[in-house]
Design a protein around this motif. Structure first.
Motif, PDB file in Angstrom:
ATOM      1  N   GLU A  99      -4.898  -6.712 -14.538  1.00 14.83           N
ATOM      2  CA  GLU A  99      -4.429  -5.467 -15.142  1.00 14.83           C
ATOM      3  C   GLU A  99      -3.107  -5.686 -15.884  1.00 14.83           C
ATOM      4  OE1 GLU A  99      -5.611  -5.841 -12.162  1.00 14.83           O
ATOM      5  OE2 GLU A  99      -7.119  -4.286 -11.765  1.00 14.83           O
TER       6      GLU A  99
ATOM      7  N   ASN B 269      -0.481  12.588 -10.311  1.00 14.90           N
ATOM      8  CA  ASN B 269      -1.342  12.036  -9.269  1.00 14.90           C
ATOM      9  C   ASN B 269      -0.551  11.522  -8.066  1.00 14.90           C
ATOM     10  OD1 ASN B 269      -3.830  12.425 -10.689  1.00 14.90           O
ATOM     11  ND2 ASN B 269      -3.316  10.669 -11.975  1.00 14.90           N
TER      12      ASN B 269
ATOM     13  N   GLN C 260       0.809  -1.216   0.000  1.00 13.34           N
ATOM     14  CA  GLN C 260       0.000   0.000   0.000  1.00 13.34           C
ATOM     15  C   GLN C 260       0.846   1.272   0.000  1.00 13.34           C
ATOM     16  OE1 GLN C 260      -3.541  -0.301   0.052  1.00 13.34           O
ATOM     17  NE2 GLN C 260      -2.982  -2.445  -0.285  1.00 13.34           N
TER      18      GLN C 260
ATOM     19  N   LYS D  33       0.156  11.234 -15.815  1.00 12.47           N
ATOM     20  CA  LYS D  33      -0.227  10.281 -14.765  1.00 12.47           C
ATOM     21  C   LYS D  33       0.577  10.518 -13.488  1.00 12.47           C
ATOM     22  CE  LYS D  33      -1.659   6.492 -17.813  1.00 12.47           C
ATOM     23  NZ  LYS D  33      -1.419   5.081 -18.220  1.00 12.47           N
TER      24      LYS D  33
ATOM     25  N   GLU E 144      -2.843   6.391  -4.995  1.00 13.63           N
ATOM     26  CA  GLU E 144      -2.755   6.577  -3.546  1.00 13.63           C
ATOM     27  C   GLU E 144      -1.905   5.499  -2.865  1.00 13.63           C
ATOM     28  OE1 GLU E 144      -6.961   4.861  -4.397  1.00 13.63           O
ATOM     29  OE2 GLU E 144      -5.559   6.300  -5.305  1.00 13.63           O
ATOM     30  N   ASN E 145      -1.614   4.408  -3.595  1.00 15.16           N
ATOM     31  CA  ASN E 145      -0.768   3.358  -3.040  1.00 15.16           C
ATOM     32  C   ASN E 145       0.703   3.514  -3.428  1.00 15.16           C
ATOM     33  OD1 ASN E 145      -2.945   2.136  -1.800  1.00 15.16           O
ATOM     34  ND2 ASN E 145      -3.369   0.776  -3.520  1.00 15.16           N
TER      35      ASN E 145
ATOM     36  N   ALA F  58      -0.939   0.005 -10.176  1.00 15.23           N
ATOM     37  CA  ALA F  58      -1.347   0.356  -8.815  1.00 15.23           C
ATOM     38  C   ALA F  58      -2.184   1.633  -8.806  1.00 15.23           C
ATOM     39  CB  ALA F  58      -0.108   0.550  -7.943  1.00 15.23           C
ATOM     40  N   GLU F  59      -2.978   1.791  -7.760  1.00 11.01           N
ATOM     41  CA  GLU F  59      -3.704   3.036  -7.573  1.00 11.01           C
ATOM     42  C   GLU F  59      -2.717   4.118  -7.135  1.00 11.01           C
ATOM     43  OE1 GLU F  59      -6.761   3.440  -8.373  1.00 11.01           O
ATOM     44  OE2 GLU F  59      -7.101   1.315  -8.803  1.00 11.01           O
TER      45      GLU F  59
ATOM     46  N   ARG G 154      -2.640  -7.575  -8.934  1.00 12.40           N
ATOM     47  CA  ARG G 154      -3.287  -6.900 -10.069  1.00 12.40           C
ATOM     48  C   ARG G 154      -2.945  -7.652 -11.351  1.00 12.40           C
ATOM     49  NH1 ARG G 154      -4.935  -1.692  -8.323  1.00 12.40           N
ATOM     50  NH2 ARG G 154      -6.155  -1.694 -10.237  1.00 12.40           N
TER      51      ARG G 154
END
Length: 319
Positions: A170, A101, A58, A98, A78-79, A75-76, A167
């Motif tokens: 993905e 973010n 995370q 990207k 926020e992670n 990955a997101e 993931r």
């Protein structure tokens, strides 16, 4: 005073390792510039043993542009605690937008990395091994990306990270998108006979010209062109002497768009190549077949390398 602080830091580190692993493991205490072994790539512990069954990370820290580009599609945001500084450079990065973010940028420094409190650090085989060893001895998970020699190496790493992050779907989607582009180019290239294949040479200021068994050599193969540097008697990223460029006489020359040092005037560099008296008999110079391919594609060893395959094919066969 400074020496005392250094000694104290190693004493603290030693005690931490002993308390974690037991007195029998004192030989595993991290020291600077220890020798590499063959078991440190991928996700391993300080003894080179594969780590499995971890929870999805995370708080990921990425120290390479290659992993930046892959992780931002896996990955997101926020992670991801931090990306490499190269993520923001539009001349070399395919993920500038990207990357916005993720607010922080990592420094290849032990203290700076620890301050980010990561549960996973992703770095490259080309980065300091003693850093890998010390982070692992402190109980931090470290994934070391092997240097890519083929496009398949990149595919393997994407899937590996996908499994690690839970993931996998993905990751397989990224691979499917890559294969779609590669297969499309290869279908076209298969229609070109060996005698009609364009011969190419890449001038670079980033360290070499992509000889036999290099990543660039594999990209040229997939693009349906012949890499002249791959035909010479050297391998990897050695520089090819001008005499050999003349001898190989490429149909097309590729020019760079990025300089690692930021000190080279690339426009002047290009003019020097075009006007170099030693190169005037080369077909690419005579026919003015010198093309600029963005180095963010040319030097990519992430999923964005497919853009380089497209660029090379289009420059050589669709102009």
């Amino acid at each position: 005073m400074k020496i005392a602080k250094i000694v104290l830091s190693y004493i603290i580190l030693a005690l931490a390792v002993i308390s974690t692993n037991g007195c029998d493991n004192e030989k595993n205490i991290a020291l600077p510039y220890v020798s590499k072994n063959t078991n440190y790539l991928g996700l391993k512990d300080s003894n080179g043993n594969v780590i499995k069954g971890i929870k999805p990370p995370q708080k990921i820290v990425s120290l390479t542009l290659r992993s930046d580009e892959i992780l931002l599609d896996l990955a997101e945001p926020e992670n991801i605690r931090a990306l490499s500084k190269w993520a923001d450079d539009p001349l070399i990065s395919n993920v500038v937008e990207k990357a916005k973010n993720v607010s922080r940028r990592a420094v290849i420094n032990e203290e700076a990395i620890i301050e980010l409190e990561p549960d996973l650090v992703v770095l490259s085989q080309s980065q300091p091994y003693d850093l890998v060893h010390r982070l692992r001895n402190m109980g931090i998970l470290v994934y070391v990306c092997p240097l890519a020699k083929t496009v398949q190496d990149t595919k393997d790493m994407i899937l590996d990270l996908g499994i690690l992050l839970r993931r996998e779907d993905e990751a397989r989607k990224i691979l499917a998108d890559m294969n779609f582009v590669i297969n499309d180019i290869q279908k076209k290239a298969d229609q070109i006979s060996e005698s009609e294949r364009v011969t190419v040479y890449r001038f670079s200021v980033s360290g070499g010209n992509g000889g036999k068994n290099s990543y660039y050599d594999d990209i040229c193969r997939l693009a349906g062109v012949i890499n002249t540097a791959g035909k010479m008697h050297f391998r990897g990223t050695q520089l090819m002497p001008k005499e050999q460029v003349v001898q190989m006489n490429p149909d097309v020359i590729f020019l760079p768009t990025w300089d690692y040092s930021g000190k080279i005037d690339l426009e002047e560099y290009k003019k020097e190549i075009i006007n170099d008296p030693a190169l005037q008999t080369v077909k690419a110079i005579q026919t003015e077949s010198l093309y600029v391919i963005p180095d963010k594609h040319m030097l990519s060893s992430s999923q964005y390398m497919v853009e380089c395959i497209k660029d090379i094919y289009e420059a050589c066969y669709e102009r």
